[in-house]
Write a protein that holds these residues in place. Structure first.
Motif, PDB file in Angstrom:
ATOM      1  N   ASP A 137       8.117  -2.515  -1.195  1.00 16.48           N
ATOM      2  CA  ASP A 137       7.642  -1.386  -1.302  1.00 16.48           C
ATOM      3  C   ASP A 137       6.954  -1.000  -0.025  1.00 16.48           C
ATOM      4  OD1 ASP A 137       6.060   1.066  -1.640  1.00 16.48           O
ATOM      5  OD2 ASP A 137       5.496   0.294  -3.714  1.00 16.48           O
ATOM      6  N   ILE A 138       7.767  -0.169   0.968  1.00 15.54           N
ATOM      7  CA  ILE A 138       7.080  -0.030   2.469  1.00 15.54           C
ATOM      8  C   ILE A 138       5.623   0.745   2.102  1.00 15.54           C
ATOM      9  CG2 ILE A 138       7.318   1.127   4.440  1.00 15.54           C
ATOM     10  CD1 ILE A 138       9.150  -1.182   4.093  1.00 15.54           C
ATOM     11  N   ASP A 139       5.595   1.844   1.218  1.00 13.72           N
ATOM     12  CA  ASP A 139       4.222   2.364   1.286  1.00 13.72           C
ATOM     13  C   ASP A 139       3.193   1.523   0.766  1.00 13.72           C
ATOM     14  OD1 ASP A 139       5.729   4.805   1.726  1.00 13.72           O
ATOM     15  OD2 ASP A 139       5.811   5.402  -0.343  1.00 13.72           O
ATOM     16  N   TYR A 140       3.243   0.697  -0.028  1.00 17.36           N
ATOM     17  CA  TYR A 140       2.460  -0.488  -0.597  1.00 17.36           C
ATOM     18  C   TYR A 140       2.083  -1.083   0.847  1.00 17.36           C
ATOM     19  CZ  TYR A 140       0.255  -4.284  -2.893  1.00 17.36           C
ATOM     20  OH  TYR A 140      -0.500  -5.586  -3.297  1.00 17.36           O
ATOM     21  N   LEU A 141       3.037  -1.975   1.261  1.00 23.19           N
ATOM     22  CA  LEU A 141       2.649  -2.665   2.566  1.00 23.19           C
ATOM     23  C   LEU A 141       1.982  -1.951   3.560  1.00 23.19           C
ATOM     24  CD1 LEU A 141       6.237  -4.432   2.700  1.00 23.19           C
ATOM     25  CD2 LEU A 141       4.052  -5.422   1.707  1.00 23.19           C
ATOM     26  N   GLU A 142       2.270  -0.508   3.895  1.00 19.02           N
ATOM     27  CA  GLU A 142       1.649   0.155   4.958  1.00 19.02           C
ATOM     28  C   GLU A 142       0.172   0.485   4.535  1.00 19.02           C
ATOM     29  OE1 GLU A 142       3.778   2.813   7.585  1.00 19.02           O
ATOM     30  OE2 GLU A 142       4.715   3.303   5.816  1.00 19.02           O
ATOM     31  N   GLU A 143      -0.073   0.473   3.104  1.00 24.48           N
ATOM     32  CA  GLU A 143      -1.316   0.797   2.548  1.00 24.48           C
ATOM     33  C   GLU A 143      -2.155  -0.449   2.924  1.00 24.48           C
ATOM     34  OE1 GLU A 143      -3.731   0.839  -1.560  1.00 24.48           O
ATOM     35  OE2 GLU A 143      -1.611   1.128  -1.469  1.00 24.48           O
ATOM     36  N   ILE A 144      -1.614  -1.825   2.741  1.00 21.67           N
ATOM     37  CA  ILE A 144      -2.559  -2.938   2.979  1.00 21.67           C
ATOM     38  C   ILE A 144      -2.676  -3.039   4.647  1.00 21.67           C
ATOM     39  CG2 ILE A 144      -2.625  -5.278   2.881  1.00 21.67           C
ATOM     40  CD1 ILE A 144      -2.984  -3.735   0.178  1.00 21.67           C
ATOM     41  N   LEU A 145      -1.582  -2.672   5.467  1.00 21.67           N
ATOM     42  CA  LEU A 145      -1.736  -2.859   7.050  1.00 21.67           C
ATOM     43  C   LEU A 145      -2.569  -1.849   7.375  1.00 21.67           C
ATOM     44  CD1 LEU A 145       2.312  -3.120   7.640  1.00 21.67           C
ATOM     45  CD2 LEU A 145       0.406  -4.913   8.076  1.00 21.67           C
ATOM     46  N   SER A 146      -2.871  -0.879   6.922  1.00 18.69           N
ATOM     47  CA  SER A 146      -3.644   0.336   7.363  1.00 18.69           C
ATOM     48  C   SER A 146      -5.253  -0.215   7.251  1.00 18.69           C
ATOM     49  CB  SER A 146      -3.612   1.566   6.623  1.00 18.69           C
ATOM     50  OG  SER A 146      -4.266   1.355   5.235  1.00 18.69           O
ATOM     51  N   ASN A 147      -5.448  -1.351   6.899  1.00 15.73           N
ATOM     52  CA  ASN A 147      -6.961  -1.861   6.784  1.00 15.73           C
ATOM     53  C   ASN A 147      -7.130  -2.938   7.937  1.00 15.73           C
ATOM     54  OD1 ASN A 147      -8.202  -0.989   4.127  1.00 15.73           O
ATOM     55  ND2 ASN A 147      -6.102  -1.848   3.687  1.00 15.73           N
ATOM     56  N   GLY A 148      -6.103  -3.022   8.844  1.00 15.38           N
ATOM     57  CA  GLY A 148      -6.070  -3.876  10.078  1.00 15.38           C
ATOM     58  C   GLY A 148      -6.121  -5.400   9.774  1.00 15.38           C
ATOM     59  N   CYS A 149      -5.585  -5.595   8.803  1.00 13.67           N
ATOM     60  CA  CYS A 149      -5.266  -7.165   8.519  1.00 13.67           C
ATOM     61  C   CYS A 149      -3.918  -7.451   8.869  1.00 13.67           C
ATOM     62  CB  CYS A 149      -5.428  -7.522   6.888  1.00 13.67           C
ATOM     63  SG  CYS A 149      -4.485  -6.401   5.926  1.00 13.67           S
ATOM     64  N   PHE A 150      -3.725  -8.677   8.852  1.00 16.48           N
ATOM     65  CA  PHE A 150      -2.140  -9.343   8.861  1.00 16.48           C
ATOM     66  C   PHE A 150      -1.716  -9.226   7.539  1.00 16.48           C
ATOM     67  CE2 PHE A 150      -4.222 -10.893  12.712  1.00 16.48           C
ATOM     68  CZ  PHE A 150      -3.322 -10.592  13.729  1.00 16.48           C
ATOM     69  N   ILE A 151      -0.352  -9.117   7.493  1.00 20.31           N
ATOM     70  CA  ILE A 151       0.253  -9.479   6.109  1.00 20.31           C
ATOM     71  C   ILE A 151       1.316 -10.794   6.304  1.00 20.31           C
ATOM     72  CG2 ILE A 151       0.058  -7.355   5.345  1.00 20.31           C
ATOM     73  CD1 ILE A 151       2.866  -6.597   5.727  1.00 20.31           C
ATOM     74  N   GLY A 152       1.434 -11.638   5.339  1.00 18.77           N
ATOM     75  CA  GLY A 152       2.024 -12.763   5.377  1.00 18.77           C
ATOM     76  C   GLY A 152       3.451 -12.214   4.526  1.00 18.77           C
ATOM     77  N   MET A 153       4.460 -12.415   5.373  1.00 15.81           N
ATOM     78  CA  MET A 153       6.084 -12.273   4.995  1.00 15.81           C
ATOM     79  C   MET A 153       6.509 -13.585   4.686  1.00 15.81           C
ATOM     80  SD  MET A 153       5.627  -9.021   4.946  1.00 15.81           S
ATOM     81  CE  MET A 153       7.179  -8.245   4.690  1.00 15.81           C
ATOM     82  N   ASP A 154       6.029 -14.346   4.056  1.00 17.82           N
ATOM     83  CA  ASP A 154       5.911 -15.892   4.001  1.00 17.82           C
ATOM     84  C   ASP A 154       6.584 -16.506   2.867  1.00 17.82           C
ATOM     85  OD1 ASP A 154       4.093 -15.080   2.020  1.00 17.82           O
ATOM     86  OD2 ASP A 154       2.351 -15.403   3.262  1.00 17.82           O
ATOM     87  N   ARG A 155       7.523 -16.077   2.217  1.00 15.92           N
ATOM     88  CA  ARG A 155       8.027 -16.729   1.095  1.00 15.92           C
ATOM     89  C   ARG A 155       9.509 -16.640   1.336  1.00 15.92           C
ATOM     90  NH1 ARG A 155       4.713 -15.710  -4.673  1.00 15.92           N
ATOM     91  NH2 ARG A 155       3.607 -17.664  -4.306  1.00 15.92           N
ATOM     92  N   PHE A 156       9.807 -16.665   2.571  1.00 15.31           N
ATOM     93  CA  PHE A 156      11.455 -16.767   2.746  1.00 15.31           C
ATOM     94  C   PHE A 156      11.910 -18.276   2.274  1.00 15.31           C
ATOM     95  CE2 PHE A 156      10.507 -13.476   5.918  1.00 15.31           C
ATOM     96  CZ  PHE A 156      12.015 -12.834   5.806  1.00 15.31           C
ATOM     97  N   GLY A 157      13.218 -18.006   1.407  1.00 11.24           N
ATOM     98  CA  GLY A 157      13.649 -19.254   0.652  1.00 11.24           C
ATOM     99  C   GLY A 157      13.520 -19.194  -1.084  1.00 11.24           C
TER     100      GLY A 157
END
Length: 319
Positions: free
Chosen positions: A207-227
Motif C-alpha cells: 500500500d504505497i499511500d500507507y508507506l508514504e504516510e509513515i515515511l512522511s514522518n522522517g523515519c526509515f522503513i524496513g523492507m526487511d522480510r524478503f524470502g
C-alpha cells in the motif's frame, strides 16, 4: 587534520560507521526461548547450530555483505555468546541489540518504563552479560494487540533508553493493524528522534499511500522480510521498493530478510519448504539484481544497502 568518524558497537568491538559496508539491517542468528533452553537439555544444540549459522552468513559475505544487525530481543532468546562466535568465525560485523519483544510477561507488569529502560541502558553503556559487548541498537515491537497500554510502556522504555544513550531504534510491526502509525505517534510523544528509527516489516505492505504516510514522518522503513513469500511474494516486494525509489524515497529504506539461521517457532524442515529463500544471501543474490532489472540505479541500491545503515548509526538521537 583528518575527521574522526562516528563509531558503532559490534560483537567484535567498535568500528567506524564507514566500515559498515553493505548491511542487512534486520536479521537474527539464533532465536530460541531461554526458559525452554534452561529447563530442557537439548532443546537447541548450539554446538551444531553455530557452524550452520557461520556457513549461511559466509554465503552472504561472499556476495558482499559486511555487516548484519541482529535484532533478537532479550525475551525472544538473545544469545550474545553465539552472536560472538558467529561473528568471529565469519569476520562479518554483527551489531547487537537490546530491548524487549511485544509479548506480555508477568514480571514486566509491576515495573514502569523507567525501570525497564535501565536494563537497555546498561546493555548499551556497559555491555551484555560478561562479554563487554555493547548493544548498538534498541529493538522494540508491536504485533496483533497493537499499541495497547502494556506495549506503549515498552515503547516508552525504548524511548527513554534512546534519549539517554543516543542509540537508534528498530521495530517490529504487523501490517494487519497498521501499528506503525501508533508506533510513530508514541515515539513523537516520548521525544524520539525519528530520523534514527527504522519502522520494521513495512515491506509486508504494498500500500504505497500507507508507506508514504509513515515515511512522511522522517523515519526509515524496513523492507526487511524478503524470502517470506507467504506474507508477500518477492516480485511484489521488489516492485514496491522500486515504486518508492522512483518516488524519491531510496534515502529512507533499508532492505533485509528478518531471517534466522535457527529459530524455534517452526520445525526447520518446514521452514525450508515454505520459505526456501529466507536466508541471508537472498537479498544480494536475488533481490538486488531484481531491483536493477526493474530500473533502479546502482546509486539507489547503494543508498539503501550502504548509505542508509551508515546514517542510522552516524549520530546520536533523542531530544
Amino acid at each position: 587534520m583528518s575527521q574522526v568518524m562516528p563509531q558503532v558497537e559490534t560483537a567484535l568491538g567498535p568500528i567506524d560507521v564507514n566500515d559498515i559496508g553493505m548491511c542487512l539491517m534486520h536479521e537474527h542468528i539464533i532465536l530460541a526461548d531461554w526458559d525452554m533452553r534452561s529447563n530442557y537439555e537439548g532443546y537447541v544444540d548450539i554446538e551444531k547450530e553455530v557452524p550452520k549459522a557461520v556457513a549461511s552468513l559466509n554465503k552472504a559475505k561472499e556476495r558482499g555483505v559486511s555487516t548484519i544487525v541482529d535484532l533478537t530481543p532479550v525475551n525472544l532468546g538473545r544469545d550474545i555468546h553465539s552472536i560472538l562466535a558467529v561473528s568471529k568465525a565469519t569476520g562479518v560485523n554483527v551489531i547487537c541489540p537490546t530491548g524487549f519483544y511485544w509479548t506480555e510477561e508477568p514480571w514486566m507488569h509491576g515495573w514502569d518504563s523507567d525501570y525497564l529502560s535501565n536494563y537497555m541502558i546498561k546493555d548499551i553503556n556497559e555491555g551484555i552479560l560478561d562479554t563487554g559487548i555493547k548493544a548498538g541498537i534498541i529493538k522494540c515491537a508491536s504485533d496483533h494487540p497493537g499499541v495497547d497500554d502494556f506495549n506503549k510502556k515498552l515503547l516508552q522504555a525504548s524511548a527513554i533508553a534512546h534519549r539517554e544513550t543516543g542509540a537508534p531504534i528498530s521495530t517490529h510491526t504487523t501490517v494487519s493493524n497498521s501499528s506503525a502509525r501508533d508506533q510513530v505517534a508514541a515515539f513523537k510523544e516520548f521525544g524520539v528522534d525519528l530520523s534514527r528509527v527504522v519502522i520494521g516489516h513495512m515491506g509486508d505492505s504494498s500500500d504505497i499511500d500507507y508507506l508514504e504516510e509513515i515515511l512522511s514522518n522522517g523515519c526509515f522503513i524496513g523492507m526487511d522480510r524478503f524470502g517470506l513469500e507467504a506474507f508477500l511474494p518477492t516480485d511484489v516486494r521488489v516492485q514496491t521498493v522500486a515504486t518508492l525509489c522512483n518516488k524519491g524515497y531510496a534515502g529512507q529504506m533499508v532492505v533485509s530478510h528478518d531471517a534466522c539461521s535457527f529459530q524455534d517457532f517452526f520445525d526447520g524442515e518446514y521452514v525450508e519448504k515454505f520459505a526456501p529463500n529466507w536466508c541471508y544471501e537472498h537479498v544480494p543474490r536475488d533481490v538486488l539484481p531484481a531491483l536493477a532489472a526493474a530500473g533502479i540505479s546502482q546509486t539507489d541500491i547503494d543508498t539503501m544497502m550502504i548509505d542508509n545503515p551508515r546514517k542510522v548509526f552516524s549520530k546520536k538521537g533523542g531530544y
